[in-house]
Design a protein around this motif. Structure first.
Motif, PDB file in Angstrom:
ATOM      1  N   ILE A 178      10.849   3.604   4.773  1.00 24.98           N
ATOM      2  CA  ILE A 178      10.668   4.039   6.164  1.00 24.98           C
ATOM      3  C   ILE A 178       9.858   2.983   6.916  1.00 24.98           C
ATOM      4  O   ILE A 178      10.236   2.537   8.002  1.00 24.98           O
ATOM      5  CB  ILE A 178       9.947   5.406   6.234  1.00 24.98           C
ATOM      6  N   ASP A 179       8.749   2.571   6.334  1.00 27.53           N
ATOM      7  CA  ASP A 179       7.913   1.538   6.941  1.00 27.53           C
ATOM      8  C   ASP A 179       8.722   0.263   7.176  1.00 27.53           C
ATOM      9  O   ASP A 179       8.641  -0.344   8.244  1.00 27.53           O
ATOM     10  CB  ASP A 179       6.711   1.247   6.029  1.00 27.53           C
ATOM     11  N   ASP A 205       4.090  12.555  -0.429  1.00 30.48           N
ATOM     12  CA  ASP A 205       4.887  12.262   0.761  1.00 30.48           C
ATOM     13  C   ASP A 205       4.069  12.454   2.037  1.00 30.48           C
ATOM     14  O   ASP A 205       4.202  11.684   2.987  1.00 30.48           O
ATOM     15  CB  ASP A 205       6.143  13.125   0.784  1.00 30.48           C
ATOM     16  N   GLY A 206       3.214  13.476   2.054  1.00 29.38           N
ATOM     17  CA  GLY A 206       2.354  13.694   3.218  1.00 29.38           C
ATOM     18  C   GLY A 206       1.387  12.540   3.434  1.00 29.38           C
ATOM     19  O   GLY A 206       1.183  12.089   4.565  1.00 29.38           O
ATOM     20  N   ALA A 207       0.787  12.062   2.350  1.00 33.62           N
ATOM     21  CA  ALA A 207      -0.127  10.920   2.453  1.00 33.62           C
ATOM     22  C   ALA A 207       0.611   9.684   2.956  1.00 33.62           C
ATOM     23  O   ALA A 207       0.089   8.916   3.774  1.00 33.62           O
ATOM     24  CB  ALA A 207      -0.773  10.632   1.093  1.00 33.62           C
ATOM     25  N   SER A 264      -0.437   7.269  -1.158  1.00 32.85           N
ATOM     26  CA  SER A 264       0.756   6.974  -0.359  1.00 32.85           C
ATOM     27  C   SER A 264       1.813   6.286  -1.227  1.00 32.85           C
ATOM     28  O   SER A 264       2.207   5.161  -0.974  1.00 32.85           O
ATOM     29  CB  SER A 264       0.379   6.103   0.840  1.00 32.85           C
ATOM     30  N   ALA A 265       2.290   7.008  -2.229  1.00 32.28           N
ATOM     31  CA  ALA A 265       3.194   6.417  -3.230  1.00 32.28           C
ATOM     32  C   ALA A 265       4.665   6.653  -2.919  1.00 32.28           C
ATOM     33  O   ALA A 265       5.482   6.824  -3.809  1.00 32.28           O
ATOM     34  CB  ALA A 265       2.847   6.971  -4.616  1.00 32.28           C
ATOM     35  N   SER A 266       5.013   6.672  -1.634  1.00 29.95           N
ATOM     36  CA  SER A 266       6.414   6.757  -1.209  1.00 29.95           C
ATOM     37  C   SER A 266       6.493   6.220   0.213  1.00 29.95           C
ATOM     38  O   SER A 266       5.489   5.803   0.778  1.00 29.95           O
ATOM     39  CB  SER A 266       6.919   8.210  -1.262  1.00 29.95           C
ATOM     40  N   LEU A 289       0.822  -1.207   0.000  1.00 30.60           N
ATOM     41  CA  LEU A 289       0.000   0.000   0.000  1.00 30.60           C
ATOM     42  C   LEU A 289       0.860   1.262   0.000  1.00 30.60           C
ATOM     43  O   LEU A 289       0.341   2.373  -0.004  1.00 30.60           O
ATOM     44  CB  LEU A 289      -0.944   0.004   1.209  1.00 30.60           C
ATOM     45  N   LEU A 290       2.177   1.088   0.000  1.00 35.32           N
ATOM     46  CA  LEU A 290       3.131   2.197  -0.061  1.00 35.32           C
ATOM     47  C   LEU A 290       3.989   2.050  -1.311  1.00 35.32           C
ATOM     48  O   LEU A 290       4.212   0.952  -1.796  1.00 35.32           O
ATOM     49  CB  LEU A 290       4.053   2.193   1.167  1.00 35.32           C
TER      50      LEU A 290
END
Length: 188
Positions: A117-118, A157-159, A111-113, A102-103
Motif C-alpha cells: 500500500i505504501d 494491520d491496524g498498526a 507494522s508488519a504489513s 519499517l513495514l
C-alpha cells in the motif's frame, strides 16, 4: 521477491520494456496472466501499471475487494492493492525505489504489513498512472485464523494502516473513514 517480464507488442517491434511484479511465494499466476498484462501495458502507453485482486483456489475473494475498475488515487487504493497482484513498468519501480523497511513481515515492528500500500501510494503521488482491474486475479489462499490469530492480525494491520496514514499525512476525514469501517464490523 520481485520478478520481471517483457512488455512488447508485435506490431510495434521497437516497444520493448520490462515489467515488475511482486508475487508472494505462495501465490499462483494463471498461465496467460503476465502476457495479458503485458499486452494491456503495451496498448496503453500512458498506463504505468496494473493492480488486481486475490482469489482463493475456489475462485472466491474477500468481500472487501472493490468490484469496480478505477484509476488508483491516494484515496481509493486501500481495497484495490495486494502485493501479489501489482504489476508495474520497470521505470516506475526505479523511480519509487525501495520498500519502506519499517513495514512488512521482516520489519520486526508492529507494522508488519502494508508495504505494498505504501509503495503504491508513493508511486501514485509521484505521478504514476496505475489502474485497478478486478478481472485480473492472482490465486492466493487466505490463511485461516483462530480468535487469537485474528486479534494479532487485526493489531498488525491496524498498526500498519496507522503508520501509513501518518507517514503520508492523510487528512482527518480519511483517518475517520479508516476507523469507522473496522468499528462498524466489530459492532456487527
Amino acid at each position: 521477491v520481485a520478478t520481471t517480464w517483457k512488455i512488447a507488442e508485435p506490431s510495434l517491434p521497437w516497444l520493448k520494456e520490462e515489467g515488475v511484479a511482486f508475487p508472494d511465494d505462495d501465490c499462483e499466476y494463471a498461465n496467460e496472466l503476465l502476457e495479458r498484462i503485458a499486452r494491456r501495458l503495451a496498448a496503453e502507453h500512458g498506463l504505468d501499471g496494473l493492480s488486481g485482486r486475490s482469489v482463493g483456489r475456489d475462485g472466491r475473494s474477500s468481500s472487501s475487494w472493490e468490484r469496480d475498475a478505477a484509476l488508483l488515487t491516494g484515496d481509493n487504493l486501500w481495497n484495490r492493492v495486494n502485493s501479489g497482484a501489482i504489476f508495474l513498468r520497470r521505470r516506475v519501480v526505479e523511480g519509487v525505489g525501495r520498500f519502506d523497511e519499517l513495514l512488512g513481515l521482516g520489519s520486526g515492528r508492529p507494522s508488519a504489513s502494508g508495504e505494498e500500500i505504501d509503495y503504491v501510494i508513493r508511486a501514485v503521488r509521484s505521478g504514476a498512472r496505475i489502474a485497478y482491474d478486478p478481472e485480473l486475479t492472482v490465486t492466493h489462499d487466505a490463511p485461516r485464523f483462530d480468535a487469537a490469530g485474528l486479534g494479532a492480525l487485526g493489531y498488525r494491520d491496524g498498526a500498519s494502516v496507522g503508520y501509513i496514514i501518518r507517514k503520508h499525512g492523510y487528512p482527518l476525514r480519511v483517518r475517520a473513514r479508516m476507523l469507522v469501517r473496522p468499528i462498524g464490523g466489530t459492532l456487527l
